[in-house]
Design an enzyme around this catalytic site. Sequence first.
Site, PDB file in Angstrom:
ATOM      1  N   ASP A   1       1.055  -0.944   0.127  1.00  0.00           N
ATOM      2  CA  ASP A   1      -0.107  -0.125  -0.090  1.00  0.00           C
ATOM      3  C   ASP A   1       0.826   1.165  -0.135  1.00  0.00           C
ATOM      4  OD1 ASP A   1      -2.051   1.751   0.035  1.00  0.00           O
ATOM      5  OD2 ASP A   1      -3.232   0.715   1.745  1.00  0.00           O
TER       6      ASP A   1
HETATM    7  C1  BGC Z   1      -4.863   3.545   0.044  1.00  0.00           C
HETATM    8  C2  BGC Z   1      -5.132   2.353  -1.132  1.00  0.00           C
HETATM    9  C3  BGC Z   1      -4.644   3.193  -2.446  1.00  0.00           C
HETATM   10  C4  BGC Z   1      -3.503   3.862  -2.359  1.00  0.00           C
HETATM   11  C5  BGC Z   1      -3.196   4.560  -3.760  1.00  0.00           C
HETATM   12  C6  BGC Z   1      -3.527   4.466  -0.009  1.00  0.00           C
HETATM   13  O1  BGC Z   1      -3.522   5.277   0.745  1.00  0.00           O
HETATM   14  O2  BGC Z   1      -5.054   2.721   1.162  1.00  0.00           O
HETATM   15  O3  BGC Z   1      -6.331   1.738  -0.897  1.00  0.00           O
HETATM   16  O4  BGC Z   1      -5.095   2.250  -3.430  1.00  0.00           O
HETATM   17  O5  BGC Z   1      -3.309   4.766  -1.430  1.00  0.00           O
HETATM   18  O6  BGC Z   1      -3.966   5.647  -3.821  1.00  0.00           O
END
Ligand code: BGC
Length: 755
Positions: free
Chosen positions: A229
Amino acid sequence: MERNIPELVKQLTLEEKAGLCSGADFWHTKAVERLGIPAMMVSDGPHGLRTQDMSQTDRDTSIKAVCFPTGCASAASFDPALLRREGTAIGREARAVGVGVVLGPAVNIKRSPLCGRNFEYYSEDPCLAGEMAAAFIDGVQSQGVGTSIKHFAANNQEYRRMSASSDMSERTLREIYLPAFEKAVKKSRPWTVMCSYNRINGVYASENERLLTGILRDEWGFDGFVMSDWGAVADRVKGVAAGLDLEMPGSGGVNDAKIVAAVQDGTLAEETLDRAVTRILNIVFRAADEAAAPCAALDLAGDHTIAAEMAKECAVLLQNKGALPLKKGSKVVYIGGFAAAPRFQGGGSSHINVVKADSALDAAERHGRHIHYVEGFPADRDQRDEKEFLAAVEAASDADTAVIFAGLPESFESEGCDRAHMRLPESQNNLIARVAAVQKNTVVVLHTGAPVECPWADDVASVLCMYLDGEGVGEAADALLWGDANPCGRLPETWPLRLEDTPCYLDYPGDGRTALYREGVFVGYRWYDARKMPVRWPFGHGLSYTGYVYREPQLSAPEMEQDGSVKVRVSVRNVGARAGREVVQLYVSDCTGTAGRPPKELRRFVKISLEPGEEKQVEFTLTPRDLSWYCEEIGDWYAAPGKYKILLGHSSRDIHATLELTYRSDKLLPLTVDENTTLGELLADPRTAAVIKEIMQRYGTALNGGNAGGEGVLSAEGSLQMMEGMPLRGLVNFGGLAAAQALPTLLDALKKAVE
Ligand code: BGC
């Protein structure tokens, strides 16, 4: 195109290999031009595209895209075919704009209604979440675009999500928090998996070898790559070793240098790095090959229509004392800011830059409905304006029906923080109560990403939950309210009466370091059922404008053999005057006496369309895994031999048919025999029952419980319980000297029996 990836990996320098394991920027993997390795673009996800407009310098500028029903709503369809359609449409859009992997689906379990991100997630139930995820992945990937199922794993709160440790038993992890991932990985083979921010039992997901390699790859056979993530990496080198291939968005080269140093000083084997690079290249080239084929152009208007069609299938009619559908020609007033500005998506990384969201007022105008509108309260904050309030109450008392469009303002619910309480804004609760007092035909339409307390529920006639239903929500609400469509959604989560009733109320969200999952496997309906608690609306619940009866439930055989299967069939008839769609739900209940099992668990469901008077038979196949729980002692799934109930129904609390199934199996859990093993354990286990009975006969009545019964204080049942709880050590003492002396021999005989 055929490519020799192992050969390419050989040609890469150590620095290039380390570099390939982190993003070039927020949304791209790195290219290596000299070897013809292209970059790949990724994009949120999950219910529409949040693709960065690369012509803009601001990385928060996204292209225009369509917002389909969000996770909470799409799961309420209980319809994998709908999720497949949604995935297909998103995959098509992704192809059109050059995205290689869509960052979704998001399948974390809704442990508490307070999690700020519940609107993106599917359910409190792993079976439903897994089926929805698998279908979504099939849809996206059918378009030659990959998915990234997220957030692996046990990321069930936003509070301190980057550091908190989700601490739980192995059984809880396996039965509740992993199966949605397991189902989707095994069934639909996502190209990538995104690991979560949090720790699990103290170990960061991003460096959790047991999860990323042991379970995901070795047990489930995942063959794509794992990405972090955004910003979830703690120790990058540990991460590579654990099976985290791609770091996103990257660390400006700092972590790449650490990987290089670790290989050079021997802390990280170069083959381990090569494996990560190979997995990344496999997918990057797969995406490039798919992208080379022609694809359809972006069709936002066409996809808007699809989103609106889907939205109708996702709304849940929670209560209806006859006020719906609205009568054409009657005097109807719409109240509440959400009628003009519906909340249809959530805040955070899934936020989509839509062309236009449809409101119920837009739709009413389009369809020539004659309604009166009073704002009453705003949609974006908790504010009471006395003039608006009184105007709404007056208009309501003057109408045949009042429809209040209520919901959670965006600031109440978003990624990054959890809700502080489960209530609607006070201004809304007050107005609903006042309107209900003057208008018996009060309908409440809810726009929320998760359950809210509904203290006025008994005072209003009808409640229609739209969840966050995507940009077509207005058209959908209009069609359902006026009877042009028949509601067919079901609750993918329990709506409790109050926050204090929820399973993890005492532990959620924890102190920021530790989130203790003390409720174990008793999440959602598993908890409310075990505690026989009243709820506002149960899991699986949802009404319709027609009615269904269940007929002729049957099993293909009354017994399931070990490693065999049985088929369960039931016929469902539409006994109303309208076409409708019924969700047949199958739950399993363990009656073998195994301790600690939830009263029932959803194992299968199917959604069927029925014309008035039409009847269809549905069929499910059950296997031993469907009867099983995860036994930590053997490190595997286990079903005890004995009786199970198969429950078929319209919701978790509206069961129409119960069938009895006997499971035959000679697989028994290990039994440790020593002087502390109890008589109860020895009698219950078929391996030792005969031996212990014989011993009891040999040593006479004292051993048979005569002694305890003779005390005159205990009831027969009490004395039996006391005897059953007695360890061998105590038992032989009751049997007198001969028995006590024989203890070693008795132990030998019993140990042999369980070998
Ligand atoms: C989120 C993810 C997301 C990623 C990219 C993160 O903060 O938890 O679900 O895909 O950001 O935007």
